[in-house]
Structure formats: structure tokens, C-alpha cells
Write an enzyme that holds these catalytic residues in place. Structure first.
Site, mmCIF file in Angstrom:
data_model
loop_
_atom_site.group_PDB
_atom_site.id
_atom_site.type_symbol
_atom_site.label_atom_id
_atom_site.label_comp_id
_atom_site.label_asym_id
_atom_site.label_seq_id
_atom_site.Cartn_x
_atom_site.Cartn_y
_atom_site.Cartn_z
ATOM 1 N N GLU A 81 -3.857 7.255 -6.556
ATOM 2 C CA GLU A 81 -3.737 6.522 -7.821
ATOM 3 C C GLU A 81 -4.760 7.067 -8.805
ATOM 4 O OE1 GLU A 81 -3.989 2.364 -6.862
ATOM 5 O OE2 GLU A 81 -2.142 2.410 -5.716
ATOM 6 N N HIS B 202 -0.343 -0.211 -10.070
ATOM 7 C CA HIS B 202 -1.099 -1.116 -9.168
ATOM 8 C C HIS B 202 -1.529 -2.372 -9.937
ATOM 9 C CE1 HIS B 202 -3.610 -1.203 -5.248
ATOM 10 N NE2 HIS B 202 -3.293 -2.437 -5.637
ATOM 11 N N ARG C 69 0.843 -1.190 0.000
ATOM 12 C CA ARG C 69 0.000 0.000 0.000
ATOM 13 C C ARG C 69 0.881 1.243 0.000
ATOM 14 N NH1 ARG C 69 -3.376 -2.358 -1.957
ATOM 15 N NH2 ARG C 69 -5.475 -2.851 -1.284
HETATM 16 N N1 LIG Z 1 -0.149 -4.694 -5.549
HETATM 17 C C1 LIG Z 1 -1.304 -5.322 -5.597
HETATM 18 O O1 LIG Z 1 -1.958 -5.397 -6.622
HETATM 19 C C2 LIG Z 1 -1.805 -6.016 -4.346
HETATM 20 C C3 LIG Z 1 -2.644 -7.126 -4.480
HETATM 21 C C4 LIG Z 1 -3.025 -7.798 -3.324
HETATM 22 C C5 LIG Z 1 -2.641 -7.331 -2.077
HETATM 23 N N2 LIG Z 1 -1.876 -6.213 -1.981
HETATM 24 C C6 LIG Z 1 -1.449 -5.709 -0.675
HETATM 25 O O2 LIG Z 1 -0.360 -6.518 -0.220
HETATM 26 C C7 LIG Z 1 -0.326 -6.516 1.218
HETATM 27 C C8 LIG Z 1 -0.192 -7.946 1.752
HETATM 28 O O3 LIG Z 1 -1.256 -8.744 1.291
HETATM 29 P P1 LIG Z 1 -1.409 -10.281 1.770
HETATM 30 O O4 LIG Z 1 -2.413 -10.906 0.882
HETATM 31 O O5 LIG Z 1 -0.088 -10.919 1.911
HETATM 32 O O6 LIG Z 1 -2.071 -10.029 3.188
HETATM 33 P P2 LIG Z 1 -2.075 -11.035 4.438
HETATM 34 O O7 LIG Z 1 -3.176 -10.542 5.307
HETATM 35 O O8 LIG Z 1 -2.076 -12.448 4.001
HETATM 36 O O9 LIG Z 1 -0.673 -10.739 5.150
HETATM 37 C C9 LIG Z 1 -0.419 -9.566 5.870
HETATM 38 C C10 LIG Z 1 0.527 -9.924 6.997
HETATM 39 O O10 LIG Z 1 0.832 -8.726 7.704
HETATM 40 C C11 LIG Z 1 0.881 -9.024 9.091
HETATM 41 N N3 LIG Z 1 0.622 -7.776 9.818
HETATM 42 C C12 LIG Z 1 -0.495 -7.019 9.772
HETATM 43 N N4 LIG Z 1 -0.325 -5.910 10.531
HETATM 44 C C13 LIG Z 1 0.927 -5.991 11.052
HETATM 45 C C14 LIG Z 1 1.690 -5.147 11.901
HETATM 46 N N5 LIG Z 1 1.209 -4.000 12.388
HETATM 47 N N6 LIG Z 1 2.942 -5.531 12.230
HETATM 48 C C15 LIG Z 1 3.451 -6.713 11.752
HETATM 49 N N7 LIG Z 1 2.777 -7.549 10.956
HETATM 50 C C16 LIG Z 1 1.531 -7.184 10.592
HETATM 51 C C17 LIG Z 1 -0.186 -10.078 9.301
HETATM 52 O O11 LIG Z 1 0.068 -10.827 10.473
HETATM 53 C C18 LIG Z 1 -0.057 -10.913 8.020
HETATM 54 O O12 LIG Z 1 0.805 -12.006 8.178
HETATM 55 C C19 LIG Z 1 -1.598 -5.788 1.650
HETATM 56 O O13 LIG Z 1 -1.273 -4.440 1.914
HETATM 57 C C20 LIG Z 1 -2.486 -5.836 0.437
HETATM 58 O O14 LIG Z 1 -3.402 -4.770 0.409
HETATM 59 C C21 LIG Z 1 -1.443 -5.555 -3.092
#
Ligand SMILES: NC(=O)c1ccc[n+]([C@@H]2O[C@H](COP(=O)([O-])OP(=O)(O)OC[C@H]3O[C@@H](n4cnc5c(N)ncnc54)[C@H](O)[C@@H]3O)[C@@H](O)[C@H]2O)c1
Length: 317
Positions: A264, A282, A235
């Protein structure tokens, strides 16, 4: 018959997801905006709908309150920071996400940024296309340390791939993954600071929350090694762009790969055409494989809720 509005751009060409809704007898309304819809753009579209399959639109309290028949907001993805969860709950509207469906695609984009920055592929492409034959010195990934912030669906898969390339993987997550530790030798730290200090590459995979917002800022950059590469496919809010830009211009940060931005489309032209910057719009989830898996999962939860059942992937609880 219920009315399902979809603002997820890829829906228009996804026959598998259309089939899920059509087989259940629902009317589909497809909008294909070229950027996330703002509150005032969404309000006139939601007045009579029963379900919304949403892209990265801003689903504010005003949007939700304008949708009197709405029963489910199915986010086409895993981020739901643009959905006002409180108002949705108050109005008994389910909010669902599509966990896991695009993780590999995002992970592979993050890995492309790592290899692209390490070998300056974007710079040499421009050079060759302009008639030059200038070779850039890159770095090998083997033996380098990558800090992965967030080892959920995406970060975990990235860690496994980095280990396969001979990288030392260090990680930070509220819930360390035992398999990554025991099977892949990933080292977790219980604060962010050691990761900033030790990393040659940093890849962000955390949600944007009060704890993580602008975690990449002047103070954290000052802790990093000179020449560090920073990749953000999570993000935009995780980074303070002014601080990052300053560190890029000074050469303290060696390169950045950004797929996600606070605003964006991204219009901060200071970052454009910079030799050490790769930008993508994105696009982490945009592979044919992920698009189908994600839209089908969102549509299936819509059908469940419209049938009076609980969705499988609710974040409303
Ligand atoms: N670029 C893109 O097109 C795209 C697509 C999908 C997801 N994303 C983004 O990628 C990121 C990760 O997605 P994901 O599917 O792996 O999510 P997920 O929920 O599977 O993993 C997130 C991880 O972050 C950890 N976490 C959350 N808050 C925390 C904190 N304060 N301190 C430490 N650890 C923390 C959680 O325990 C979890 O393991 C998100 O921000 C999501 O919005 C981007």
C-alpha cells in the site's frame, strides 16, 4: 511527563483523543505520513518516546530495539501483523489493539462493495458523467448466497446485514458464532472448500496468517461459481493477485472490491479502471464515528500503561 508519538494519520484532528493524553499530562508528537512508515523512517522518530500510537507502519525488531524508553505500542486498529510481537515481548513492551471500534464502519464498506458490484454503480457513474446514458444489468442480492470467511467483529455484523437483505449466509470460522447460527440461520462449514463452491459473493474477514495467506488463488478460484464476486476488506495477503487478475480478465470472476493490499499504496495498474473492479485506499475504518472511538481507546490504553497499569486491550499475553 511521558512522550507519546502518534503516526495514526487521523490523530491530528481528533480532539477527544488528544484530550485523553493531555489530561494525563503527556507530551504528544504527531506525525501524519501519507502512507505507512517503513522501518528506516520510524527509527529516527522513536529513540526517546515512551509510547507509540501506530497506524499501519512496519514496526520491525530494529524499530523496537531503537526505542529504548518504549513501554507500549498501541495499534490504532485490530490488525497487528506489522508489529513484531516477539521483540516487543522480549523488551517488555505492551502491544494493544482497539477491538470493535471500527467494526461497523468496515462492515458497512464491505456491504457497499457488495451492493456496488451487484448494481455496477461505479460503471454507471462514470458513464453518466461522460455524457452517456447506458444502463447496466445488475443482480439482486435477495436469494443469493454469500460466503463470509471470518465471523469476528466485522464478519458477524456483515452476516446480520446480509440476512436482512434476504441473502443466504454461509460461513467459515475457527469458532462458529452460536447466535448467528440460531438467531440468523447462518450455516457454518468446517472447511473453506464448500464456501468456495456455493457462494455468489465471497467476503473476507480473516487475519493474514500461515493458514489464510493467499487463500484466494488459482485452486480456490477454480472451485468457485462462474461470475462470483469477491470482496476483501481484511488483508491484501489473503489474495494471490496474479491468479485473481487472470480470473477477472477471463470473466470467471464477475467482480472484485478491494480495500486492502499487500503493498500500500496499491500500484498494480492491471486492476485500474477495470469495469468489474472497485478499489478503495484501505479506508474501511475511515468514518468520523470510528476514528474517534478507535483513537480514544488507543490513547486510554497508553495512559493506563504509562500510569503503571495493565492495558485493557493487550495482545502481548
Ligand atoms: N479495511 C480496514 O480498514 C480494516 C479495518 C479493521 C480490520 N480490518 C481487517 O479485517 C479483518 C477482520 O477483523 P475483525 O475485527 O473482524 O477481527 P476479529 O478478530 O474480530 O475476527 C477474525 C475472525 O477470524 C477467525 N479466524 C482467525 N484465523 C482463522 C483461521 N485460520 N480460520 C478460520 N477462522 C479464523 C477468528 O476466530 C475470528 O472470529 C482483519 O484482517 C483485520 O485486520 C480491516
Amino acid at each position: 511527563m511521558a512522550v507519546v508519538l502518534t503516526t495514526a494519520r487521523a490523530f491530528a484532528t481528533c480532539d477527544a483523543a488528544k484530550k485523553v493524553l493531555k489530561d494525563a499530562g503527556h507530551e504528544i508528537r504527531i506525525v501524519t505520513p501519507d502512507k505507512p512508515l517503513k522501518s528506516e523512517e520510524l527509527i529516527p522518530l522513536v529513540k526517546d518516546i515512551d509510547a507509540l500510537i501506530a497506524g499501519l507502519d512496519f514496526i520491525t525488531p530494529q524499530v523496537i530495539n531503537a526505542a529504548q524508553n518504549l513501554k507500549i505500542i498501541a495499534r490504532n486498529g485490530v490488525g497487528y501483523d506489522r508489529v513484531d510481537l516477539m521483540t516487543a515481548k522480549k523488551n517488555n513492551i505492551e502491544v494493544t489493539i482497539t477491538p470493535g471500534t471500527n467494526s461497523l464502519s468496515v462492515c458497512e464498506l464491505a456491504f457497499s462493495f457488495i451492493t456496488g458490484l451487484a448494481r455496477k454503480i461505479h460503471v454507471m457513474d462514470t458513464s453518466v458523467c461522460s455524457g452517456s446514458w447506458k444502463r447496466e444489468n445488475g443482480v439482486e442480492l435477495n436469494g443469493k448466497t454469500i460466503a463470509i470467511f471470518g465471523t469476528g467483529s466485522i464478519g458477524k455484523n456483515l452476516a446480520i446485514r446480509c440476512v436482512a437483505f434476504g441473502m443466504k449466509v454461509i460461513a467459515y470460522d475457527l469458532y462458529p458464532n452460536v447466535e448467528l447460527q440460531e438467531k440468523y440461520g447462518v450455516t457454518y462449514y468446517d472447511s473453506m472448500a464448500p464456501l468456495f463452491e456455493l457462494a455468489d459473493f465471497i467476503s473476507l474477514h480473516l487475519p493474514a496468517t500461515e493458514q489464510t495467506r493467499e487463500m484466494i488463488n488459482k485452486e480456490s478460484i477454480n472451485k468457485m461459481k462462474k461470475g462470483v464476486y469477491i470482496i476483501n476488506t481484511a488483508r491484501g495477503d489473503l489474495i494471490n493477485n496474479d491468479d485473481l487478475y487472470e480470473a477477472l480478465v477471463s470473466g470467471y470472476v464477475g467482480g472484485v472490491g478491494l480495500d486492502t493490499f499487500t503493498e500500500e499504496p496499491f500500484t498494480d495498474s492491471r486492476f485500474f479502471n477495470h469495469k468489474n473492479v472497485i478499489l478503495t485506499p484501505h479506508t474501511g475504518a475511515f468514518t468520523q464515528d470510528a476514528i474517534v472511538k478507535t483513537l480514544v481507546m488507543a490513547a486510554e490504553d497508553v495512559v493506563r500503561v504509562l500510569d503503571g497499569n495493565k492495558p485493557l486491550h493487550s495482545v502481548s499475553q
